[in-house]
Design a protein around this motif. Sequence first.
Motif, PDB file in Angstrom:
ATOM      1  N   ASP A 523       0.627  -1.026   0.053  1.00  0.00           N
ATOM      2  CA  ASP A 523      -0.002  -0.054   0.176  1.00  0.00           C
ATOM      3  C   ASP A 523       0.820   1.241   0.001  1.00  0.00           C
ATOM      4  O   ASP A 523       0.590   2.257   0.640  1.00  0.00           O
ATOM      5  N   ALA A 524       1.946   1.202  -0.720  1.00  0.00           N
ATOM      6  CA  ALA A 524       2.935   2.319  -0.791  1.00  0.00           C
ATOM      7  C   ALA A 524       2.113   3.672  -1.188  1.00  0.00           C
ATOM      8  O   ALA A 524       1.296   3.498  -2.336  1.00  0.00           O
ATOM      9  N   SER A 525       2.452   4.867  -0.622  1.00  0.00           N
ATOM     10  CA  SER A 525       1.958   6.038  -1.086  1.00  0.00           C
ATOM     11  C   SER A 525       0.520   6.208  -1.229  1.00  0.00           C
ATOM     12  O   SER A 525      -0.155   6.810  -1.868  1.00  0.00           O
ATOM     13  N   GLY A 526      -0.213   5.423  -0.193  1.00  0.00           N
ATOM     14  CA  GLY A 526      -1.780   5.594  -0.269  1.00  0.00           C
ATOM     15  C   GLY A 526      -2.599   4.488  -1.192  1.00  0.00           C
ATOM     16  O   GLY A 526      -3.591   4.641  -1.312  1.00  0.00           O
ATOM     17  N   ASN A 527      -1.600   3.896  -2.084  1.00  0.00           N
ATOM     18  CA  ASN A 527      -2.291   2.993  -2.982  1.00  0.00           C
ATOM     19  C   ASN A 527      -2.811   1.617  -2.457  1.00  0.00           C
ATOM     20  O   ASN A 527      -2.074   0.739  -2.423  1.00  0.00           O
ATOM     21  N   ARG A 528      -3.948   1.540  -1.943  1.00  0.00           N
ATOM     22  CA  ARG A 528      -4.375   0.547  -1.263  1.00  0.00           C
ATOM     23  C   ARG A 528      -4.224  -0.656  -2.177  1.00  0.00           C
ATOM     24  O   ARG A 528      -4.983  -0.600  -3.430  1.00  0.00           O
ATOM     25  N   GLY A 529      -4.033  -1.911  -1.738  1.00  0.00           N
ATOM     26  CA  GLY A 529      -4.061  -2.996  -2.386  1.00  0.00           C
ATOM     27  C   GLY A 529      -3.192  -3.351  -3.101  1.00  0.00           C
ATOM     28  O   GLY A 529      -3.036  -4.214  -4.126  1.00  0.00           O
ATOM     29  N   LEU A 530      -1.976  -2.481  -3.256  1.00  0.00           N
ATOM     30  CA  LEU A 530      -0.976  -2.551  -4.403  1.00  0.00           C
ATOM     31  C   LEU A 530       0.214  -3.078  -3.530  1.00  0.00           C
ATOM     32  O   LEU A 530       0.650  -2.622  -2.449  1.00  0.00           O
ATOM     33  N   VAL A 531       1.141  -4.035  -4.132  1.00  0.00           N
ATOM     34  CA  VAL A 531       2.166  -4.508  -3.443  1.00  0.00           C
ATOM     35  C   VAL A 531       3.417  -4.099  -4.568  1.00  0.00           C
ATOM     36  O   VAL A 531       3.524  -4.630  -5.561  1.00  0.00           O
ATOM     37  N   TYR A 532       4.376  -3.199  -3.871  1.00  0.00           N
ATOM     38  CA  TYR A 532       5.295  -2.615  -4.913  1.00  0.00           C
ATOM     39  C   TYR A 532       6.776  -3.595  -4.599  1.00  0.00           C
ATOM     40  O   TYR A 532       6.943  -4.085  -3.503  1.00  0.00           O
ATOM     41  N   PHE A 533       7.580  -3.783  -5.578  1.00  0.00           N
ATOM     42  CA  PHE A 533       8.863  -4.412  -5.492  1.00  0.00           C
ATOM     43  C   PHE A 533       9.730  -3.649  -6.533  1.00  0.00           C
ATOM     44  O   PHE A 533      10.594  -4.363  -7.173  1.00  0.00           O
ATOM     45  N   SER A 534       9.905  -2.377  -6.311  1.00  0.00           N
ATOM     46  CA  SER A 534      10.787  -1.662  -7.241  1.00  0.00           C
ATOM     47  C   SER A 534      12.232  -1.746  -6.863  1.00  0.00           C
ATOM     48  O   SER A 534      12.982  -1.660  -7.707  1.00  0.00           O
TER      49      SER A 534
END
Length: 609
Positions: A523-534
């Motif tokens: 939920d990075a930067s308020g993006n609920r439901g997203l998983v970031y692997f940058s």
Amino acid sequence: MAGGIGMGGAAPSLIRASLGRTGRWATGVAFVGGFISDILTPLAPFAAYIALVAAIAAVIIAIAIVLRLVLAAKALPALVFASTAAAVAGGVFAVQKQTNSQNGLVAGLVPAVAELQRSMGIVSAKVAKIEQTVTETQKTVETVKQSTDKVLQKTDEIASTQQQQTEQGAQTQKTVEAVKQTTDTLADTVAAGQQQQQAQAQKLQATTEQIAVSIDTIAKGFAALAAQGGVIAEPKRPDEFYHNARVYELSGDMLNARRSYLAFAGFDVDAIDPYTRFATLLRVQDGKAGAREVFGALADKGKALSIKLVHALQFEDAQRLQKLNAFVAANADFAPAYFLLSQEFSEDRLGFQALSDKRSEATALTKFLSYEKDGGLLKYFVDQTQLADWLDRSRSRLAALGDVLDAKRFAPTLTPMRSNQGWSMTISIPEPATGISWRMGDSGPFTETGFLALNDQTTGKPMPNPSFELPDSTAAGSIAIKYLEVSGRETGPFDIRFDPETALQQGNKQILDQFWTSWIAFDASGNRGLVYFSQMLSYRCAIKAVHYGLNGAALDKEIKMPPCDPKDPYAIPSEYQPYFKVADSVKSMSVQVTYTDGTQSPVREYKRQ
């Protein structure tokens, strides 16, 4: 007087008597001879020959009579004959010359005689022809003789050459025999030399064993005297002199201590500890120059290697080290030399040890301790407590030095780090350095890295820059690194292999392992439901595969990564999304990375906040 008169009176009568008897027939004979010689004039001037011979005979006979070499009565007839013949023949020859008669007087007066001379002229012509023939024959004979002489000379030369060849052959044979004899002699000499060397080696071994026994006896005697204490009044043995030297030294009587040490040295005992103690005393009293002079004299007179070794210790710094190395090279099995050599590289001697100094010290101490087996060091020491001290110090220093002899561990390393602009190469040096330089490839000049704007607290000098840059187009190859120790001695170069592809993968892997907490972001930067692997995506050049599981389930899912771009490794492709969606029920995520080198990371767990 009467006798003289008698002789004077008798002589004329004697001469008249001789002329009366001899003169008549002598005159006749002389005239006949003159006639014959006149007739034979065409052949030769016989009248002159007869006159000359008769005159010489008359003179000789007259001299003999005067000198009374012969009796006058016997010699006068001969004298009369000779004088008469000389007078007649001389007269005939004189008339021939005066009349210029070539054929004689008689031929001019009597034709028959002239005819006879012509006949004789034929004979004379024949004789002339014969003489000419004889002359030509003589010339021929001379020519033949010359040819014969040449032939004989050539024959002599051939004979001489043959003789020389024979002599040379004989000389060659002698030389061959001499060489053979020399070879045989040399072989015998070599064999004898080998036998002699073998005998000397055996003798040396026996002598060494005898010396060892002798030192053992001296050591036992010294130990007994040390337990007894006090000065030996009338020392005779080496252990007694060494004991007295130690006692005098402890009591401060340096003069007698010095005399006792010199007396001990006179026995030429090959033990190290008495001489190292004596050298210390001399340095205190006379300085190093005095100690060097005394031990130089002892080394010239004695044969003990211990004296020569301690003499080398009395020189200054670099010269001392040079002489110690030369001694070790010439006497590789003289064990005490290795302990003394180690002291040249010790921290006590140098103050600050470079890595090379530590390695040299450790190498020498290791060699010294290798002789401890089976009591191999006892034969070099009279005082066993001195040996025990050396052994304790050696073990303590080796423990402190650790694994300094492991060349791989203490070699410089190179850490490449790839950026968007190129390569940043970080150098790690195993010791303080005062300068660093590098070179790409096996040849060419080295490039210095320069210095940082601060001083190294260890060296007190500017700190060398530990890094340098390379362009991103750099191909695989070898990079050479070298540096300057604190003492200014150059170390290296060390060749380090550089492979851009491998370096990129290892660099990315290091970052991933170090910053693993950033792999996943819920939920990075308020993006609920997203998983970031940058973060994993940026360093994907080290990743072969990424597997994950949700809420503690098995790692049966995989994140597909775009391929690595070596030219721009950290860029994320514009069409690729660095995230994926999960349901609200997902409370955790487990992740494991398989790297390009085949290794795997631990299973990392990330909880949703």
